[in-house]
Design a protein around this motif. Structure first.
Motif, mmCIF file in Angstrom:
data_model
loop_
_atom_site.group_PDB
_atom_site.id
_atom_site.type_symbol
_atom_site.label_atom_id
_atom_site.label_comp_id
_atom_site.label_asym_id
_atom_site.label_seq_id
_atom_site.Cartn_x
_atom_site.Cartn_y
_atom_site.Cartn_z
ATOM 1 N N GLY A 25 106.871 23.344 121.214
ATOM 2 C CA GLY A 25 105.481 23.644 121.515
ATOM 3 C C GLY A 25 104.508 23.299 120.414
ATOM 4 N N ARG A 26 104.972 22.959 119.221
ATOM 5 C CA ARG A 26 104.063 22.588 118.128
ATOM 6 C C ARG A 26 103.548 21.175 118.367
ATOM 7 N NH1 ARG A 26 105.903 23.776 112.091
ATOM 8 N NH2 ARG A 26 105.424 25.888 112.867
ATOM 9 N N ARG A 27 102.216 21.023 118.389
ATOM 10 C CA ARG A 27 101.611 19.747 118.769
ATOM 11 C C ARG A 27 101.509 18.765 117.598
ATOM 12 N NH1 ARG A 27 96.674 21.180 122.989
ATOM 13 N NH2 ARG A 27 97.857 22.633 124.305
ATOM 14 N N VAL A 28 101.718 17.501 117.955
ATOM 15 C CA VAL A 28 101.612 16.404 116.990
ATOM 16 C C VAL A 28 100.916 15.246 117.681
ATOM 17 C CG1 VAL A 28 102.908 14.680 115.669
ATOM 18 C CG2 VAL A 28 103.668 17.065 115.691
ATOM 19 N N ALA A 29 100.078 14.522 116.945
ATOM 20 C CA ALA A 29 99.420 13.326 117.497
ATOM 21 C C ALA A 29 100.451 12.215 117.610
ATOM 22 C CB ALA A 29 98.263 12.899 116.605
ATOM 23 N N SER A 30 100.767 11.796 118.823
ATOM 24 C CA SER A 30 101.799 10.774 119.005
ATOM 25 C C SER A 30 101.395 9.444 118.375
ATOM 26 C CB SER A 30 102.112 10.585 120.491
ATOM 27 O OG SER A 30 100.956 10.190 121.220
ATOM 28 N N ALA A 31 100.080 9.204 118.235
ATOM 29 C CA ALA A 31 99.617 7.949 117.627
ATOM 30 C C ALA A 31 100.088 7.814 116.183
ATOM 31 C CB ALA A 31 98.092 7.879 117.675
ATOM 32 N N ASP A 37 106.819 3.937 112.416
ATOM 33 C CA ASP A 37 107.736 2.916 112.940
ATOM 34 C C ASP A 37 107.116 1.525 112.990
ATOM 35 O OD1 ASP A 37 110.312 2.362 113.882
ATOM 36 O OD2 ASP A 37 109.670 2.399 115.959
ATOM 37 N N ARG A 38 105.844 1.417 112.562
ATOM 38 C CA ARG A 38 105.137 0.131 112.585
ATOM 39 C C ARG A 38 105.217 -0.523 113.956
ATOM 40 N NH1 ARG A 38 106.930 -2.568 106.745
ATOM 41 N NH2 ARG A 38 106.132 -0.888 105.431
ATOM 42 N N CYS A 39 104.859 0.253 114.970
ATOM 43 C CA CYS A 39 104.907 -0.254 116.344
ATOM 44 C C CYS A 39 103.520 -0.129 116.975
ATOM 45 C CB CYS A 39 105.933 0.527 117.173
ATOM 46 S SG CYS A 39 105.564 2.294 117.322
ATOM 47 N N SER A 40 103.382 -0.636 118.189
ATOM 48 C CA SER A 40 102.089 -0.643 118.856
ATOM 49 C C SER A 40 101.828 0.674 119.575
ATOM 50 C CB SER A 40 102.037 -1.784 119.871
ATOM 51 O OG SER A 40 102.957 -1.533 120.936
ATOM 52 N N LEU A 41 100.534 0.936 119.852
ATOM 53 C CA LEU A 41 100.167 2.113 120.639
ATOM 54 C C LEU A 41 100.726 2.007 122.055
ATOM 55 C CD1 LEU A 41 96.450 2.656 119.553
ATOM 56 C CD2 LEU A 41 98.397 4.123 119.001
ATOM 57 N N GLU A 42 100.814 0.779 122.575
ATOM 58 C CA GLU A 42 101.357 0.587 123.915
ATOM 59 C C GLU A 42 102.818 1.039 123.982
ATOM 60 O OE1 GLU A 42 97.788 -1.694 123.466
ATOM 61 O OE2 GLU A 42 99.618 -1.656 122.250
ATOM 62 N N LEU A 43 103.592 0.727 122.943
ATOM 63 C CA LEU A 43 104.983 1.152 122.920
ATOM 64 C C LEU A 43 105.066 2.677 122.862
ATOM 65 C CD1 LEU A 43 107.990 0.545 122.806
ATOM 66 C CD2 LEU A 43 107.798 0.339 120.322
ATOM 67 N N VAL A 44 104.197 3.305 122.064
ATOM 68 C CA VAL A 44 104.198 4.768 121.972
ATOM 69 C C VAL A 44 103.882 5.386 123.335
ATOM 70 C CG1 VAL A 44 103.056 6.779 120.951
ATOM 71 C CG2 VAL A 44 103.634 4.810 119.521
ATOM 72 N N GLU A 45 102.922 4.804 124.052
ATOM 73 C CA GLU A 45 102.590 5.328 125.385
ATOM 74 C C GLU A 45 103.805 5.250 126.312
ATOM 75 O OE1 GLU A 45 98.796 4.172 127.159
ATOM 76 O OE2 GLU A 45 98.217 3.325 125.223
ATOM 77 N N GLY A 46 104.539 4.157 126.257
ATOM 78 C CA GLY A 46 105.735 4.026 127.072
ATOM 79 C C GLY A 46 106.797 5.039 126.690
ATOM 80 N N VAL A 47 106.945 5.268 125.390
ATOM 81 C CA VAL A 47 107.909 6.250 124.896
ATOM 82 C C VAL A 47 107.534 7.652 125.369
ATOM 83 C CG1 VAL A 47 108.665 7.438 122.793
ATOM 84 C CG2 VAL A 47 108.702 4.941 122.889
#
Length: 254
Positions: A25-31, A37-47
């Motif tokens: 339940g502890r919130r974290v900004a997924s961005a 991981d040096r990845c794109s925001l699009e990949l994070v959205e898919g994850v």
């Protein structure tokens, strides 16, 4: 085929468990994961979509952030702990390392001239098992116990030539893609026994029995596919993908 989102999902969940101190339940900004991981925001959205569908994270849209704030669920934290236990199994980790190194060797060879440098594997997405990076000793073990060919392509060229793995090599890759199964597992043993029978026949100069060949390929393919769908298998997607591609190509050519 290598599943980038599936492999990244295991790494993301492991990272999220650490960022939240293992508190559901502890919130974290997924961005923030893009910097880790040096990845794109699009990949994070898919994850995020994949992990939320599994019930391993909760998505919080009230902030308006894209990608959104997320928090681990109790089920997700339990999954991360199970992966930590699986990672601690050195034999299973090393079996995975062999299959993953072969998969990366094949993939990397498609995009560069000359043979890939095996040490570069440690910085590749395939070098993660259950969300954690393999140790250098795992790479050394994989290199010492795997004869790396030039990139293997299973198929027929315009001149009719093709490059194929031996039955025993394919059986080893099938077994390596299922580090969750012991060497004494009945399904794994059947694959090895059929590979040995086919190899013995070829050494005698006989044509392989068509029925046994089809059973060997189909049984091997089913074993790999079940592993890729099993719970907690995201870190093995790249290993099972290359083996599935090889088996499917052989079946088409049969």
């Amino acid at each position: 085929m290598y599943d980038e989102t599936g492999a990244a999902s295991a790494r993301f969940l492991h990272w999220l468990a650490g960022e939240t101190g293992g508190v559901a339940g502890r919130r974290v900004a997924s961005a923030a994961y893009t910097h880790h991981d040096r990845c794109s925001l699009e990949l994070v959205e898919g994850v995020v979509d994949r992990l939320a569908a599994l019930g391993w994270i909760a998505v919080h849209n009230d902030s308006g952030a894209v990608p959104p704030l997320v928090s681990p669920t109790e089920a997700g934290l339990a999954e991360a702990r199970a992966w930590d236990e699986a990672y601690a199994d050195r034999d299973a980790r090393r079996r995975y390392a062999k299959a993953a190194l072969f998969a990366w060797w094949d993939r990397a060879g498609q995009h560069q001239s000359g043979e890939p440098n095996a040490e570069d594997f440690l910085w590749a997405p395939e070098a993660f098992y259950c969300g954690r990076q393999l140790a250098f000793e795992d790479l050394e073990y994989a290199k010492d116990h795997l004869s790396l060919p030039t990139p293997v392509r299973v198929g027929v060229a315009e001149d009719g030539a093709g490059v194929f793995l031996s039955f025993e090599q394919l059986a080893q890759l099938v077994q390596a893609s299922r580090p969750d199964l012991s060497e004494g597992d009945n399904e794994v043993r059947q694959v090895r026994e059929m590979a040995e029978a086919l190899t013995d026949a070829s050494r005698r100069g006989a044509e392989p029995d068509e029925g046994m060949l089809q059973r060997f390929l189909q049984h091997s393919g089913e074993l790999v596919q079940v592993g890729s769908r099993s719970v907690g298998s995201m870190g093995r997607d790249m290993a099972s993908g290359v083996v599935s591609d090889i088996i499917n190509s052989m079946l088409r050519l049969g």
